[in-house]
Design a protein around this motif. Sequence first.
Motif, mmCIF file in Angstrom:
data_model
loop_
_atom_site.group_PDB
_atom_site.id
_atom_site.type_symbol
_atom_site.label_atom_id
_atom_site.label_comp_id
_atom_site.label_asym_id
_atom_site.label_seq_id
_atom_site.Cartn_x
_atom_site.Cartn_y
_atom_site.Cartn_z
ATOM 1 N N LEU A 30 0.594 -1.057 0.007
ATOM 2 C CA LEU A 30 -0.196 0.150 0.039
ATOM 3 C C LEU A 30 0.663 1.776 -0.078
ATOM 4 N N GLY A 31 2.091 1.125 0.121
ATOM 5 C CA GLY A 31 2.731 2.147 -0.278
ATOM 6 C C GLY A 31 3.502 2.745 1.595
ATOM 7 N N ASN A 32 4.941 3.543 1.930
ATOM 8 C CA ASN A 32 4.950 3.655 3.371
ATOM 9 C C ASN A 32 5.130 2.966 3.789
ATOM 10 N N GLY A 33 5.243 1.934 3.357
ATOM 11 C CA GLY A 33 5.836 -0.200 4.847
ATOM 12 C C GLY A 33 4.380 -0.661 4.966
ATOM 13 N N VAL A 34 3.545 0.091 4.366
ATOM 14 C CA VAL A 34 2.066 -0.795 5.090
ATOM 15 C C VAL A 34 1.369 -1.912 3.819
ATOM 16 N N THR A 35 1.420 -2.410 4.245
ATOM 17 C CA THR A 35 1.369 -4.317 3.336
ATOM 18 C C THR A 35 -0.779 -4.473 3.540
ATOM 19 N N LEU A 36 -1.284 -4.987 3.087
ATOM 20 C CA LEU A 36 -1.886 -5.717 4.026
ATOM 21 C C LEU A 36 -2.022 -7.358 2.940
ATOM 22 N N PRO A 37 -1.704 -8.310 3.624
ATOM 23 C CA PRO A 37 -2.007 -9.630 3.621
ATOM 24 C C PRO A 37 -2.924 -9.764 2.822
ATOM 25 N N VAL A 38 -3.067 -11.528 2.068
ATOM 26 C CA VAL A 38 -4.310 -11.405 1.561
ATOM 27 C C VAL A 38 -3.742 -13.628 1.273
ATOM 28 N N VAL A 39 -5.268 -13.780 1.554
ATOM 29 C CA VAL A 39 -4.509 -15.171 1.570
ATOM 30 C C VAL A 39 -5.550 -16.078 0.145
ATOM 31 N N LEU A 40 -4.898 -17.201 0.007
ATOM 32 C CA LEU A 40 -5.467 -18.232 -1.913
ATOM 33 C C LEU A 40 -6.424 -18.728 -1.120
ATOM 34 N N ILE A 41 -7.250 -18.217 -1.631
ATOM 35 C CA ILE A 41 -8.988 -19.503 -1.121
ATOM 36 C C ILE A 41 -8.802 -20.220 -2.128
ATOM 37 N N PRO A 42 -8.608 -21.504 -2.611
ATOM 38 C CA PRO A 42 -9.153 -21.885 -3.524
ATOM 39 C C PRO A 42 -10.667 -22.036 -4.059
ATOM 40 N N LYS A 43 -10.628 -22.513 -5.064
ATOM 41 C CA LYS A 43 -12.081 -22.792 -5.245
ATOM 42 C C LYS A 43 -12.902 -24.304 -5.002
ATOM 43 N N GLY A 44 -13.965 -24.158 -5.267
ATOM 44 C CA GLY A 44 -14.711 -25.422 -4.458
ATOM 45 C C GLY A 44 -16.389 -25.532 -4.291
ATOM 46 N N THR A 45 -16.870 -26.918 -4.054
ATOM 47 C CA THR A 45 -17.793 -26.860 -3.595
ATOM 48 C C THR A 45 -18.563 -26.711 -2.009
ATOM 49 N N PHE A 46 -19.063 -26.371 -1.799
ATOM 50 C CA PHE A 46 -19.522 -26.363 -0.151
ATOM 51 C C PHE A 46 -21.541 -26.288 0.454
ATOM 52 N N MET A 47 -21.464 -26.553 1.440
ATOM 53 C CA MET A 47 -22.818 -26.205 1.678
ATOM 54 C C MET A 47 -22.927 -24.940 2.352
ATOM 55 N N GLN A 48 -23.540 -24.178 1.576
ATOM 56 C CA GLN A 48 -24.068 -22.224 2.550
ATOM 57 C C GLN A 48 -25.702 -22.479 3.288
ATOM 58 N N GLY A 49 -25.696 -22.386 4.812
ATOM 59 C CA GLY A 49 -26.806 -21.642 5.223
ATOM 60 C C GLY A 49 -26.667 -22.581 6.329
ATOM 61 N N SER A 50 -27.561 -23.583 7.409
ATOM 62 C CA SER A 50 -26.960 -23.708 8.228
ATOM 63 C C SER A 50 -27.850 -25.366 7.896
ATOM 64 N N PRO A 51 -28.111 -26.175 9.157
ATOM 65 C CA PRO A 51 -29.086 -27.198 9.302
ATOM 66 C C PRO A 51 -30.522 -26.818 10.336
ATOM 67 N N THR A 52 -31.603 -27.135 9.789
ATOM 68 C CA THR A 52 -32.385 -27.090 10.868
ATOM 69 C C THR A 52 -31.962 -27.690 12.104
ATOM 70 N N ASP A 53 -31.014 -28.191 12.472
ATOM 71 C CA ASP A 53 -31.118 -28.148 14.149
ATOM 72 C C ASP A 53 -29.910 -27.388 14.428
ATOM 73 N N GLU A 54 -29.709 -26.591 14.150
ATOM 74 C CA GLU A 54 -27.866 -26.339 14.558
ATOM 75 C C GLU A 54 -28.530 -24.614 15.491
ATOM 76 N N ALA A 55 -28.319 -24.527 16.706
ATOM 77 C CA ALA A 55 -28.549 -23.746 17.784
ATOM 78 C C ALA A 55 -28.555 -22.397 16.944
ATOM 79 N N ASP A 56 -30.069 -21.677 17.547
ATOM 80 C CA ASP A 56 -30.135 -20.222 17.206
ATOM 81 C C ASP A 56 -29.294 -20.123 15.980
ATOM 82 N N ARG A 57 -30.266 -21.098 15.400
ATOM 83 C CA ARG A 57 -29.762 -20.382 13.597
ATOM 84 C C ARG A 57 -30.754 -19.984 12.917
ATOM 85 N N GLY A 58 -31.018 -18.783 12.301
ATOM 86 C CA GLY A 58 -31.826 -17.430 11.887
ATOM 87 C C GLY A 58 -33.141 -18.307 10.559
ATOM 88 N N ASN A 59 -34.271 -18.137 10.658
ATOM 89 C CA ASN A 59 -35.244 -17.987 9.508
ATOM 90 C C ASN A 59 -34.746 -17.884 8.085
#
Length: 525
Positions: A30-59
């Motif tokens: 970013l200049g003046n010795g300031v940096t912003l670290p980023v991490v490589l996230i690999p492409k892939g698949t996942f189940m977004q959201g929460s299962p119905t039995d997860e405590a305190d889940r939202g509707n």
Amino acid sequence: MRLRLLTASLLLLGTALRAADPAPALSLELGNGVTLPVVLIPKGTFMQGSPTDEADRGNDEMQRFVNLTSDFYLGKTAVTVEQFERFVQETGYRTEAESGPSGGFGWAGDTLVQKKEFTWRNPGFTQAPDHPVTIVTYPDAEAFCQWLSKKVKRKVTLPTEAQWEYACRAGTTTAWHNLGDEAASNSIAWHKKNAGNQTHPATSSSVNPWGLHIGGNVAEWCLDWYGPYESGPLTDPVQTNQNLSDKPRRVLRGGAWSRDPKNTRSAARYRADARSRNADIGFRVLCSVAEVIPPPAPKPTTNTSSTGGLLPRMEGGSEPSVGRPTVPVSTTQPAPSPTSSDAQAHGTTPTETKGGPIDFLVGLMCLFCPVIVVGLVIWLVVRAVKSKNQSATPSASSSRGGQSAGAALADALQQPSGSGSGRAPRIRLVEDGFWILVDIARGSTVRYVYRPHGGMDVSGQVQYQPGPEGQYIYTGAKPENVRVTEAGGQPLDDAFVYDSDNRDTQRGNAFDQDDDRPPTYPSAY
């Protein structure tokens, strides 16, 4: 159904295996010795959201199968005070809390309160440079991303909601990315029960399996508009419809120091007005893997004249060798003697032949003709631009009574439109926004300020692309009044104001003063 579940399970297993080792990181300078670290996230698949039995889940956490088709870099932490300050130092940017009349919502000891002094520099509690920056709106975060894109020559944006949750989970399927109970959240997230009513260093919590400090501390802006999930399976989803909530709101993820532990779960969702400016809201950046390749420089135009460019083809059809010195061939000198013996008889060689006065005059003409032609072209262009500007902008002499150009344009805005049969005002309020009709070139910038009912002024700008009724601005509800402060690059000295009582007025100095009503700008949640 069983086949679908089996396929999803295998894909999730592959993603989990890829999460076994932390992904490689990259530091954005970013200049003046300031940096912003980023991490490589690999492409892939996942189940977004929460299962119905997860405590305190939202509707609103209905599960769906998501496929992300591209790798991406994600900020190792939320953007810090030091990183945001570097952006401000280089650009002079002022956040919406700084430029607005009422400031942001800072911590007043028992709740978030809006005061002029509350900005990203002062959220109401002590912050160090390595704390996540707060009191930044969605547009503020966008401005940072645009600056960083140019700085590092990569596309930088906010993450989508799906990208954020996928990176947060890092292959896990439990409520939090370490274990599935609330007690475990204390080590990975700062929340209402352990934060002490303030932010903490961005790297002070434990990392997830992919090396990210994610969840808690501050809620983070995402690209999506908030709304119910579209059922899956989906590929690279992002919600672009802003009208699926009670009012247009952007998604926030991760919970915050002011929220309960349940809000730091991987699937927990939140929403806020895009211009919310609260001491518990920050953001994290997403960066493209590939560098942005600048467009190729335009090729130089071919010039075959004797004053430069490519050399003319030599006799016999052969081209001059690259790197070999060549003798320029002048078309203004007389042809050499037919035989070398004739030249020797006059005491000269062909390359020593000198031209007479006529050749000298021709040479001068060849030298000055390009200069004259270029000067003529520049004069014609300047004349055309001046003529266009004079026809598009009212001159000082045409302003009545010696008005300034801005006052003349403000006066023009109040005149009835010449494009319609009626005498409708130039600014027309409707139930969910307003229309602007102004006599400027298409594509010009129009800057405006409107006041929602019971709220504070909101400023904005638009590239003028009018339809038959003018340019439409969506606000979600009918505003109390609207004023145009600039049109086509011309500031309006006395900004034209239209209020909901159908009165056309000129804004006085009192319009800029805060009234006595308590600020009701939307809070974070």
